[in-house]
Design an enzyme around this catalytic site. Sequence first.
Site, PDB file in Angstrom:
ATOM      1  N   CYS A 124       0.826  -1.217   0.000  1.00  0.00           N
ATOM      2  CA  CYS A 124       0.000   0.000   0.000  1.00  0.00           C
ATOM      3  C   CYS A 124       0.865   1.273   0.000  1.00  0.00           C
ATOM      4  CB  CYS A 124      -0.984  -0.043   1.171  1.00  0.00           C
ATOM      5  SG  CYS A 124      -2.300   1.179   1.037  1.00  0.00           S
ATOM      6  N   ARG A 158      -2.581   7.130  -6.288  1.00  0.00           N
ATOM      7  CA  ARG A 158      -2.992   7.051  -4.879  1.00  0.00           C
ATOM      8  C   ARG A 158      -4.508   7.069  -4.744  1.00  0.00           C
ATOM      9  NH1 ARG A 158      -0.786  11.739  -1.590  1.00  0.00           N
ATOM     10  NH2 ARG A 158      -1.522  10.440   0.108  1.00  0.00           N
ATOM     11  N   ILE A 170      -7.291  -0.911   1.524  1.00  0.00           N
ATOM     12  CA  ILE A 170      -7.711   0.226   2.348  1.00  0.00           C
ATOM     13  C   ILE A 170      -7.230   1.526   1.726  1.00  0.00           C
ATOM     14  CG2 ILE A 170      -7.461   1.312   4.611  1.00  0.00           C
ATOM     15  CD1 ILE A 170      -7.364  -1.532   5.759  1.00  0.00           C
ATOM     16  N   ARG A 171      -8.173   2.323   1.232  1.00  0.00           N
ATOM     17  CA  ARG A 171      -7.807   3.555   0.525  1.00  0.00           C
ATOM     18  C   ARG A 171      -6.611   3.245  -0.375  1.00  0.00           C
ATOM     19  NH1 ARG A 171      -8.703   8.822   2.492  1.00  0.00           N
ATOM     20  NH2 ARG A 171      -6.460   9.119   2.299  1.00  0.00           N
ATOM     21  N   HIS A 208      -3.161  -5.277   1.697  1.00  0.00           N
ATOM     22  CA  HIS A 208      -2.500  -5.517   2.986  1.00  0.00           C
ATOM     23  C   HIS A 208      -2.538  -6.988   3.378  1.00  0.00           C
ATOM     24  CE1 HIS A 208      -2.122  -1.253   3.939  1.00  0.00           C
ATOM     25  NE2 HIS A 208      -3.351  -1.094   3.471  1.00  0.00           N
ATOM     26  N   GLU A 258      -0.687  -8.265   5.362  1.00  0.00           N
ATOM     27  CA  GLU A 258      -0.310  -8.297   6.790  1.00  0.00           C
ATOM     28  C   GLU A 258      -1.515  -8.183   7.720  1.00  0.00           C
ATOM     29  OE1 GLU A 258       0.129  -5.782   4.778  1.00  0.00           O
ATOM     30  OE2 GLU A 258      -0.166  -3.846   5.790  1.00  0.00           O
TER      31      GLU A 258
END
Lengths: 294, 201
Positions: free
Chosen positions: B79, B106, B134-135, B170, B172
Amino acid sequence: MADRGTDRVKRGMAEMQKGGVIMDVVNAEQAKIAEEAGAVAVMALERVPADIRAAGGVARMADPTIVEEVMNAVSIPVMAKARIGHIVEAKVLESLGVDYIDESEVLTPADEVYHLDKSEYTVPFVCGARDLGEAMRRVGEGASMLRTKGEPGTGNIVEAVRHMRMVQSELKKISGMSKDELMTEAKNLGAPYELLLDIKETGKLPVVNFAAGGIATPSDASLMMQLGADGVFVGSGIFKSDHPDKFARAIVEATTHYQDYDLIGRLSRGLGTAMQGIEISNLDPSERMQDRGW
Amino acid sequence: MVKIGVLALQGAVQEHVKSLKAPEAEIVIVKRVDQLDDLDGLVFPGGESTTMRRLVDKYDFFEPLQKFAQAKKPIFGTCAGLILMANHIVHETTGHLQMVNMDVERNAFGRQRESFETRLSVKGVGEDVEAVFIRAPLIRNVGEDVDVLATYDGEIVAACQGHLLACSFHPELTDDTRFHQYFVQMVRESKETADDTLAVT
């Protein structure tokens, strides 16, 4: 298949803010200063808490024009505050597209009994808490992020310290309990049993927990990180100081390197005057924002 | 034994440490430039790319990180980490560390309410890899030397240029550690190659 508004997506957003500083701003110009200084997000408001305190009367959700102005000015996430229990303010903020809603005691509560059912929303929520029971009630309602309540707009760190220490000590206590003690503890704390069980198993809170309510200097930010905060909110502390830009940068660095005391010493030099503080015992009970919410 | 660092200027650091855990691998949290010296690989975590960039500059990480990549040591960015690695960012004049030949946009999906999770097929990593966006940014274009590892809705969301690995989502934040273990293997192989070269010379 894409799933929006899941717990992982909402809580994950807060995970990305860790180690960072979220700053209160009231217009595009302040939002840009905050972004330039390295804020991980901004909270768009009509007034910072110190001014809300001074103005008195009923504090409500900000004018959507201000929220939109801030959203258009920066590329970092934008948060906004809704009154406790005000379903419509929260829905309006969600439809505006804010990235996080703070169901906040800084505003005048709209409901004296019930907080929002935050699980109903796609947008994630952050809520304040003074202890683990309150924190877990908010998570039970669907909050994806927590913060200490502290005492907003006072520039006095003592209440935020009290609340962070309380949550951390209860967290340790739960982690060390045997399973048969948990139900009684859930009853005593007024916390959902399943969430306490989760804490016992993982040894940590299920969501990110920031410090808020009284942070005015780089040392305050570092102190809260040492006490276990995942990051900090600075409300009035930046734009009520003598040099907002300098304070903002110094607080960001002190949060990243919260154990580097040489650095914090250097950051604290020549900053000018921090915001004017208020002694908590001088507050009238009706002026204590932390007592709002249940 | 390999040593892998997670750049800890801001963002979700512990989650990477957890996902990178592997036999014969030491995972360290990196806050100072001098820590880069004895690392075999490095992770740029998710967080806010503008905040991370400011702290990269403030603590003189910029050149040492570029040198780390030039030394052919593996880097994995998720990200915001991917944004730091891109040569070019759409609507902006310059990229940050400019390591990977790709154009990145972005917040390409919109704001937080548009954030989502899904499952993806990732080349070399596996099928049904859990992916939390996420965004999130998107990779709009890649150079010839960049290998596309995964797409979502026809858009590139994971890519690899030699020893540099990046994804928009993500891994993670999930218990699915396959992507991280793929990177740990990259670091192992890179270290073996480097040790062999050293032995020859």
